[in-house]
Design an enzyme around this catalytic site. Structure first.
Site, mmCIF file in Angstrom:
data_model
loop_
_atom_site.group_PDB
_atom_site.id
_atom_site.type_symbol
_atom_site.label_atom_id
_atom_site.label_comp_id
_atom_site.label_asym_id
_atom_site.label_seq_id
_atom_site.Cartn_x
_atom_site.Cartn_y
_atom_site.Cartn_z
ATOM 1 N N CYS A 76 -10.057 -17.552 -12.480
ATOM 2 C CA CYS A 76 -8.606 -17.320 -12.366
ATOM 3 C C CYS A 76 -8.229 -15.925 -12.880
ATOM 4 O O CYS A 76 -7.333 -15.269 -12.345
ATOM 5 C CB CYS A 76 -7.829 -18.349 -13.203
ATOM 6 S SG CYS A 76 -7.999 -20.042 -12.673
ATOM 7 N N VAL A 115 -18.910 -15.248 -21.970
ATOM 8 C CA VAL A 115 -19.644 -16.489 -22.260
ATOM 9 C C VAL A 115 -19.897 -17.297 -20.978
ATOM 10 O O VAL A 115 -20.904 -17.996 -20.858
ATOM 11 C CB VAL A 115 -18.898 -17.351 -23.315
ATOM 12 C CG1 VAL A 115 -17.596 -17.921 -22.777
ATOM 13 C CG2 VAL A 115 -19.781 -18.460 -23.829
ATOM 14 N N ARG A 116 -19.000 -17.150 -20.020
ATOM 15 C CA ARG A 116 -19.172 -17.915 -18.768
ATOM 16 C C ARG A 116 -20.448 -17.492 -18.042
ATOM 17 O O ARG A 116 -21.153 -18.318 -17.476
ATOM 18 C CB ARG A 116 -17.931 -17.689 -17.891
ATOM 19 C CG ARG A 116 -17.866 -18.504 -16.635
ATOM 20 C CD ARG A 116 -17.786 -19.996 -16.920
ATOM 21 N NE ARG A 116 -18.092 -20.745 -15.703
ATOM 22 C CZ ARG A 116 -19.312 -21.009 -15.286
ATOM 23 N NH1 ARG A 116 -20.364 -20.621 -15.969
ATOM 24 N NH2 ARG A 116 -19.507 -21.682 -14.166
ATOM 25 N N THR A 161 -3.809 -27.880 -18.632
ATOM 26 C CA THR A 161 -4.292 -28.574 -17.440
ATOM 27 C C THR A 161 -3.479 -29.834 -17.171
ATOM 28 O O THR A 161 -3.003 -30.503 -18.095
ATOM 29 C CB THR A 161 -5.787 -28.938 -17.576
ATOM 30 O OG1 THR A 161 -6.117 -29.908 -16.571
ATOM 31 C CG2 THR A 161 -6.105 -29.544 -18.926
ATOM 32 N N SER A 185 -11.219 -36.314 -21.458
ATOM 33 C CA SER A 185 -12.484 -35.715 -21.911
ATOM 34 C C SER A 185 -12.193 -34.893 -23.157
ATOM 35 O O SER A 185 -11.031 -34.601 -23.469
ATOM 36 C CB SER A 185 -13.074 -34.789 -20.837
ATOM 37 O OG SER A 185 -12.327 -33.585 -20.772
ATOM 38 N N TYR A 216 -12.791 -31.821 -23.416
ATOM 39 C CA TYR A 216 -12.161 -30.592 -22.906
ATOM 40 C C TYR A 216 -10.647 -30.798 -22.765
ATOM 41 O O TYR A 216 -9.847 -30.001 -23.259
ATOM 42 C CB TYR A 216 -12.769 -30.209 -21.545
ATOM 43 C CG TYR A 216 -11.826 -29.400 -20.690
ATOM 44 C CD1 TYR A 216 -11.556 -28.066 -20.996
ATOM 45 C CD2 TYR A 216 -11.180 -29.972 -19.589
ATOM 46 C CE1 TYR A 216 -10.661 -27.324 -20.230
ATOM 47 C CE2 TYR A 216 -10.303 -29.241 -18.827
ATOM 48 C CZ TYR A 216 -10.042 -27.917 -19.142
ATOM 49 O OH TYR A 216 -9.157 -27.194 -18.398
ATOM 50 N N HIS A 217 -10.250 -31.893 -22.077
ATOM 51 C CA HIS A 217 -8.819 -32.128 -21.874
ATOM 52 C C HIS A 217 -8.109 -32.314 -23.216
ATOM 53 O O HIS A 217 -6.970 -31.902 -23.391
ATOM 54 C CB HIS A 217 -8.606 -33.344 -20.961
ATOM 55 C CG HIS A 217 -9.011 -33.094 -19.539
ATOM 56 N ND1 HIS A 217 -10.174 -33.587 -19.002
ATOM 57 C CD2 HIS A 217 -8.419 -32.374 -18.558
ATOM 58 C CE1 HIS A 217 -10.280 -33.185 -17.742
ATOM 59 N NE2 HIS A 217 -9.232 -32.449 -17.442
ATOM 60 N N GLN A 241 -1.667 -26.879 -15.440
ATOM 61 C CA GLN A 241 -2.085 -26.503 -14.082
ATOM 62 C C GLN A 241 -3.036 -27.536 -13.476
ATOM 63 O O GLN A 241 -3.914 -28.040 -14.159
ATOM 64 C CB GLN A 241 -2.782 -25.135 -14.206
ATOM 65 C CG GLN A 241 -3.438 -24.619 -12.977
ATOM 66 C CD GLN A 241 -2.411 -24.224 -11.947
ATOM 67 O OE1 GLN A 241 -1.444 -23.542 -12.256
ATOM 68 N NE2 GLN A 241 -2.623 -24.650 -10.717
ATOM 69 N N ALA A 275 -14.489 -30.444 -7.236
ATOM 70 C CA ALA A 275 -14.764 -31.071 -5.938
ATOM 71 C C ALA A 275 -14.183 -30.242 -4.802
ATOM 72 O O ALA A 275 -14.833 -30.016 -3.778
ATOM 73 C CB ALA A 275 -14.196 -32.480 -5.921
HETATM 74 N N1 LIG Z 1 -10.065 -23.343 -12.416
HETATM 75 C C1 LIG Z 1 -9.206 -24.353 -12.376
HETATM 76 O O1 LIG Z 1 -9.133 -25.113 -11.395
HETATM 77 C C2 LIG Z 1 -8.267 -24.578 -13.533
HETATM 78 C C3 LIG Z 1 -7.305 -25.608 -13.467
HETATM 79 C C4 LIG Z 1 -6.440 -25.822 -14.543
HETATM 80 C C5 LIG Z 1 -6.530 -25.017 -15.663
HETATM 81 N N2 LIG Z 1 -7.476 -24.024 -15.722
HETATM 82 C C6 LIG Z 1 -7.559 -23.239 -16.938
HETATM 83 O O2 LIG Z 1 -7.483 -21.860 -16.610
HETATM 84 C C7 LIG Z 1 -8.328 -21.113 -17.489
HETATM 85 C C8 LIG Z 1 -9.306 -20.279 -16.673
HETATM 86 O O3 LIG Z 1 -10.113 -21.119 -15.863
HETATM 87 P P1 LIG Z 1 -11.236 -20.495 -14.926
HETATM 88 O O4 LIG Z 1 -11.510 -21.483 -13.866
HETATM 89 O O5 LIG Z 1 -10.873 -19.101 -14.579
HETATM 90 O O6 LIG Z 1 -12.491 -20.504 -15.947
HETATM 91 P P2 LIG Z 1 -13.712 -19.485 -16.046
HETATM 92 O O7 LIG Z 1 -14.743 -20.157 -16.883
HETATM 93 O O8 LIG Z 1 -14.109 -18.976 -14.702
HETATM 94 O O9 LIG Z 1 -13.070 -18.252 -16.864
HETATM 95 C C9 LIG Z 1 -12.821 -18.318 -18.241
HETATM 96 C C10 LIG Z 1 -13.197 -16.948 -18.816
HETATM 97 O O10 LIG Z 1 -12.880 -16.934 -20.210
HETATM 98 C C11 LIG Z 1 -13.972 -16.348 -20.926
HETATM 99 N N3 LIG Z 1 -13.940 -16.938 -22.288
HETATM 100 C C12 LIG Z 1 -14.150 -18.232 -22.644
HETATM 101 N N4 LIG Z 1 -14.019 -18.383 -23.976
HETATM 102 C C13 LIG Z 1 -13.705 -17.158 -24.473
HETATM 103 C C14 LIG Z 1 -13.430 -16.670 -25.778
HETATM 104 N N5 LIG Z 1 -13.471 -17.466 -26.861
HETATM 105 N N6 LIG Z 1 -13.131 -15.358 -25.935
HETATM 106 C C15 LIG Z 1 -13.095 -14.519 -24.865
HETATM 107 N N7 LIG Z 1 -13.354 -14.929 -23.586
HETATM 108 C C16 LIG Z 1 -13.653 -16.226 -23.407
HETATM 109 C C17 LIG Z 1 -15.219 -16.687 -20.108
HETATM 110 O O11 LIG Z 1 -16.273 -15.763 -20.328
HETATM 111 C C18 LIG Z 1 -14.690 -16.636 -18.677
HETATM 112 O O12 LIG Z 1 -14.854 -15.362 -18.090
HETATM 113 C C19 LIG Z 1 -9.009 -22.128 -18.412
HETATM 114 O O13 LIG Z 1 -8.300 -22.234 -19.614
HETATM 115 C C20 LIG Z 1 -8.904 -23.417 -17.638
HETATM 116 O O14 LIG Z 1 -8.923 -24.547 -18.472
HETATM 117 C C21 LIG Z 1 -8.336 -23.793 -14.683
#
Ligand SMILES: NC(=O)c1ccc[n+]([C@@H]2O[C@H](COP(=O)([O-])OP(=O)(O)OC[C@H]3O[C@@H](n4cnc5c(N)ncnc54)[C@H](O)[C@@H]3O)[C@@H](O)[C@H]2O)c1
Length: 250
Positions: free
Chosen positions: A12, A34-35, A144, A179, A181-182, A208, A238
């Site tokens: 995102c 970290v991802r 979320t 979970s 996480y949630h 979201q 999914a």
């Molecule tokens: N992707 C979805 O469908 C979705 C839906 C609802 C909510 N979200 C929320 O949106 C956010 C982003 O999701 P995403 O899909 O882009 O995830 P993602 O894992 O692709 O991106 C998260 C990024 O944050 C970085 N990160 C994690 N912990 C960190 C820390 N402590 N310090 C610095 N960087 C850190 C990771 O390296 C990664 O690049 C999350 O909080 C997620 O819960 C995502």
């Protein structure tokens, strides 16, 4: 505006950073990468080839002339976050930087603890950082839809009016996360609400739903700007696993 996008190397965060930069905002990214390390742990990877963050921002500058500054560091390290906030003095802080996979948080105790420590401590640090250095900065935090679970009544926008034993109140809508996480997101939401209440911080906590798709107008400008797409059983949702590869990429 000056905007920090935390988690700006992720699914995102990267397209959001490009979009905001394209709109003329002055954007800086925080990410601890970290991802990408979790990809190695899970022996998985994005189905689309992704360039390094350095390559991505260099290409963006070459194409648009816009600079996106990057800070490689961890939100759970307050000394690091404090320095970035003092240097950037952002008007808005878009916070995507969390461990975002429910299955990952349920692997075992270690992964559950990591998820909650990373997410809850990171967000708490962001709240303290805003309070101490940029009290007018608007926090936009990704929570979320899963915070609510699946109640048998319509989910209201944040709050619900309840009548109980003859008295009425407007209370936060009950959360039934599914979970660890949630649960971390629910803890975040409580901390954000509390910080707004006691310190007058401005925050938008987006509960979201699943984000799907791959390309945006900006990521399509060059292959180096391509976004990540997770399709594995731990990080691939999914929708992204089964629909996007078919619809989006012939
Ligand atoms: N992707 C979805 O469908 C979705 C839906 C609802 C909510 N979200 C929320 O949106 C956010 C982003 O999701 P995403 O899909 O882009 O995830 P993602 O894992 O692709 O991106 C998260 C990024 O944050 C970085 N990160 C994690 N912990 C960190 C820390 N402590 N310090 C610095 N960087 C850190 C990771 O390296 C990664 O690049 C999350 O909080 C997620 O819960 C995502």
């Amino acid at each position: 505006m000056k905007i920090i996008v935390a988690g700006g190397d992720g699914f995102c965060g990267w397209p959001t950073a490009l979009y905001l930069s394209k709109q003329g905002h002055d954007v800086a990214i925080i990410d601890n990468m970290v991802r990408r390390k979790i990809d190695n742990e899970l022996h998985s990877n994005s189905i689309t080839p992704i360039a390094t963050l350095e390559e991505r921002v260099a290409k963006w500058k070459e194409l648009t002339g816009n600079e996106i500054r990057t800070y490689d560091g961890d939100l759970t390290h307050y000394d690091f976050l404090r320095e970035v906030l003092k240097q950037e003095m952002p008007d808005a802080f878009v916070h995507f930087a969390e461990q975002r996979s429910a299955p990952y948080s349920m692997i075992d105790r270690e992964h559950a603890v990591y998820t909650q420590e990373n997410n809850v401590s990171g967000t708490l640090n962001v709240l303290y950082g805003i309070k101490e250095f940029v009290p007018d900065c608007h926090l936009i935090k990704l929570g979320t839809m899963g915070e609510y679970g699946t109640p048998n009544i319509p989910i209201e926008e944040g709050y619900i009016e309840i009548e109980h034993k003859g008295r009425k109140d407007v209370l936060p809508f009950p959360k039934q996360p599914g979970s660890f996480y949630h649960l971390s997101k629910v803890h975040d939401s409580h901390n954000i609400t509390f910080a707004c209440k006691i310190w007058g911080i401005r925050a938008t906590d987006l509960n979201q739903g699943v984000v799907y798709g791959l390309d945006t107008d900006e990521t399509q400008m060059d292959p180096v700007l391509t976004n990540r797409l997770d399709y594995d059983d731990v990080f691939g949702t999914a929708l992204n696993r089964f629909i996007i590869p078919v619809c989006n990429r012939p």
